[in-house]
Design a protein around this motif. Structure first.
Motif, short mmCIF file in Angstrom:
data_model
loop_
_atom_site.label_atom_id
_atom_site.label_comp_id
_atom_site.label_asym_id
_atom_site.label_seq_id
_atom_site.Cartn_x
_atom_site.Cartn_y
_atom_site.Cartn_z
N ALA A 136 21.52 62.07 -9.11
CA ALA A 136 22.01 63.10 -9.52
C ALA A 136 21.03 64.21 -9.18
O ALA A 136 21.15 65.36 -8.96
N LEU A 137 19.66 63.92 -9.54
CA LEU A 137 18.63 64.84 -9.34
C LEU A 137 18.66 65.28 -7.70
O LEU A 137 18.44 66.30 -7.52
N ASN A 138 18.68 64.41 -7.02
CA ASN A 138 18.79 64.87 -5.46
C ASN A 138 19.76 65.65 -5.30
O ASN A 138 19.34 66.93 -4.62
N GLU A 139 21.02 65.43 -5.91
CA GLU A 139 22.27 66.23 -5.51
C GLU A 139 21.85 67.73 -6.04
O GLU A 139 22.24 68.41 -5.40
N LEU A 140 21.23 67.60 -7.11
CA LEU A 140 20.99 68.78 -7.93
C LEU A 140 19.95 69.79 -7.18
O LEU A 140 19.75 70.90 -7.39
N GLY A 141 19.18 68.92 -6.55
CA GLY A 141 18.09 69.69 -5.66
C GLY A 141 16.80 69.77 -6.70
O GLY A 141 16.10 70.54 -6.41
N PHE A 142 16.88 69.02 -7.81
CA PHE A 142 15.57 69.10 -8.60
C PHE A 142 14.86 68.09 -8.03
O PHE A 142 14.91 67.08 -7.47
N THR A 143 13.36 68.50 -7.95
CA THR A 143 12.48 67.84 -7.40
C THR A 143 12.25 66.58 -8.70
O THR A 143 12.15 66.88 -9.87
N ASN A 144 12.03 65.40 -8.15
CA ASN A 144 11.77 64.32 -9.05
C ASN A 144 10.67 63.76 -8.85
O ASN A 144 10.11 62.95 -8.11
N HIS A 145 9.53 64.46 -9.77
CA HIS A 145 8.29 63.63 -10.01
C HIS A 145 8.46 62.10 -10.42
O HIS A 145 9.13 62.07 -11.45
N GLY A 146 8.01 61.29 -9.77
CA GLY A 146 7.93 59.78 -10.31
C GLY A 146 7.55 59.72 -11.61
O GLY A 146 7.80 58.94 -12.48
N ASP A 147 6.37 60.69 -12.02
CA ASP A 147 5.98 60.59 -13.45
C ASP A 147 6.71 61.15 -14.55
O ASP A 147 6.13 61.51 -15.52
N MET A 148 8.08 61.58 -14.31
CA MET A 148 8.91 61.84 -15.16
C MET A 148 9.42 60.86 -15.81
O MET A 148 10.60 60.97 -16.41
N GLU A 149 9.33 59.44 -15.31
CA GLU A 149 9.86 58.46 -15.99
C GLU A 149 8.81 57.50 -16.52
O GLU A 149 7.80 57.20 -16.02
N VAL A 150 9.46 56.96 -17.65
CA VAL A 150 8.46 55.81 -18.18
C VAL A 150 9.34 54.74 -18.90
O VAL A 150 10.42 54.62 -18.84
N GLU A 151 8.67 53.61 -18.72
CA GLU A 151 9.29 52.41 -19.39
C GLU A 151 8.49 51.90 -20.57
O GLU A 151 7.26 51.87 -20.86
#
Lengths: 342, 342
Positions: free
Chosen positions: A214-229
């Motif tokens: 979804a992020l890709n399609e939206l053209g949002f940059t996806n910083h890997g550091d916006m994810e946490v486990e």
DNA sequence: CATTAAGATTATAATATTATAATTTGTCAA
DNA sequence: TTGACAAATTATAATATTATAATCTTAATG
């Protein structure tokens, strides 16, 4: 020839044999009273039932199972606490009960060895069907199941790997994709993602992939550091919120892969005096009982876990009942429940 | 004499017999490799293990059980959702697994018929031990259990009725008494009580009684209408709060018999803009994961449910292991966890 | 009164494992 | 080289149920 002392009667264990002896009838007749009452004359039947009642006899299902009339369904589930699995188990249990089956429950972890061990344990009891959570990972386990010829329902991700037999589930990819799009549609631009450890867990992997797509399609940059486990606890959710907002001051929404985490995060917001969704929007997954009652009510992905459990068992029973055209893959729907938290 | 066609070999089902044939050894030897490896010479053992591995053979536990080597523990539990029972089940499951036992799980309701039916189902599988939640109500069920001679652990109220065999639990009376006293000590004078339906549920009855006892001792008048029963959901908790505060404007604290209810009530307070505990104090029961993270943190009774489950199984296994002096009654402790909500 | 058929009941065998008893094999000493 | 003894292995029987085939009963019919 050695003569046995005639008077020696051991205290017969209670079985069809013993009941038969008391009534003065053959064991087979007793068996029939229990499974095919119509084949026995009403008088005999009455006498047998009386004796059974009187003796408090409970037929031995182990023996029936050995003879090929098993009524046990085995299942491997992840830890029950906090995970929403409890509802699935309830669904399975209810449907099993309704169909006259018993449920053997083994808790497994998401590791190959543990999975294989659990499956082996279950197979030892020769269940007539198995229900597994998440796709079977290890090749050895797959082989074991395949060669045992037991009908298997996997409650799992729909996409991806080839199922062993039957599958019931939702497309976790779709759900996560949909929620991410939903958040974007509401105007959020910097959307974080928090989940419990994805390693070895198909479903979580798919959710994350859906979020990415979804992020890709939206053209949002996806910083890997916006994810946490984080671990699947309220505290985990709270900590994830702290971590992500510290890293990115401008983060405006977080999608949690579980309501438990989202609820924890909302509490943390209260503690900090942050308004939800004013300061930050929170979305969950699962629509747990509390979600609708939470303050503010939680926007979340609703999946009917109870129904999943029921369906899984129902498919098994249909197959066992000789229904050859049982659907191999059943995808249940989902809903994005739009409440106030996002 | 009728001659059988000699070449007719049916596809032998996989059992010790088949493995034995393949290795060229007696079935008993294979059996021993599995249960008493020391009694078999290393070379033979190796060959047998190889064949087992190669064939993917899983020993049939039904047959072992019939022969008297059962490794199955049966358990009846109330509905898993929202009730904190999940943790107990986890504890039981973990301990079973550790001891090499499997767990047959049946969900029961708090009615006599349902209970009896569940117990009957379980007994049919000839488990070597049973774990039941709450005291067995029906006389018939008691008799059934007694005559089956299976060791039984009840996870239940400690006080009151005579146990069938062994009991693990806490004194629900004490816990509720203690919490009520605790609330009084903090200065609250008009304390309400909310629970899920107590009918047929020993534990809840004892909690209510404990609450009454404390009120009496404190000299507080106990209007019967300061108690409500609601379903075990967050919504139930919220509604109870509304009901009680509408009936009694001056009520200053409510003791909920479950954290789930208490959490729901706290959310309702947020919705109304009521400060907790300023406007009203809220106390729960169970110390669920969320309790400590809740805003404000929930004052509650902490009972270690996971440990209860473990203990129950451990007692059974001890008994099965021939330990004759297993304690009949085990009372686990509890804590009043004083947080900010009350 | 014998024959037939249907209905009811019983006998047999099979399911897989394992405790126990019996047998075989191996080793050592006399 | 046999006897004694231990170790290893095998034979037997038992666990409880039930599908199948076989047998018995009863009644009706020719």
């Amino acid at each position: 020839m050695i003569e046995k002392p005639a008077g020696e009667k051991k205290p017969q264990r209670l079985g069809v044999r013993e009941i038969a002896k008391r009534v003065g009838v053959a064991p087979m007749t007793v068996s029939r009273v229990l499974s095919n009452p119509d084949m026995v004359s009403p008088e005999t039947r009455a006498r047998v039932l009386e004796a059974i009642e009187q003796a408090g006899f409970v037929p031995n299902r182990l023996a029936s199972s050995m003879r090929g009339n098993g009524r046990m369904i085995g299942t491997v589930v992840p830890p029950l606490i906090n995970s929403g699995i409890a509802e699935q188990v309830q669904g399975m249990s209810d449907q099993c009960h309704e169909g006259g089956y018993s449920m053997l429950l083994v808790q497994g972890e998401f590791t190959q060895e543990a999975e294989e061990r659990s499956i082996r344990t279950l197979l030892g009891w020769r269940p007539v069907g198995m229900i597994l959570q998440s796709f079977v990972q290890s090749e050895a386990a797959r082989a074991l199941l395949q060669s045992s010829a037991v009908p298997v329902v996997e409650i799992s991700e729909i996409k991806g790997r080839k199922p062993i037999d039957m599958v019931v589930g939702v497309s976790n990819f779709e759900t996560a994709y949909a929620m991410t799009m939903h958040l974007a549609a509401k105007g959020y631009k910097r959307i974080g993602f928090v989940s419990t450890p994805v390693h070895g867990n198909d479903r979580l992997q798919q959710r994350r992939t859906g979020y990415h797509a979804a992020l890709n399609e939206l053209g949002f940059t996806n910083h890997g550091d916006m994810e946490v486990e984080v671990p699947i606890t309220a505290q985990g959710g709270a900590e994830a919120l702290v971590t992500l907002t510290a890293r990115h001051k401008d983060i405006d929404a977080i999608f949690f892969s579980s309501d438990t985490l989202a609820v924890g995060a909302v509490q943390e917001c209260h503690r900090r005096g942050w308004v939800v969704p004013g300061r930050i929007a929170i979305a969950g997954y699962g629509d747990m009982d509390l979600a609708a009652q939470l303050y503010p009510p939680l926007t979340t992905v609703k999946v009917n876990r109870y129904e999943m459990g029921r369906r899984a068992v129902r498919q098994l029973l249909a197959r066992l009942g000789g229904d050859t055209k049982v659907p191999t893959i059943t995808s249940l729907g989902f809903e994005i429940v739009d409440r106030e938290s996002a």
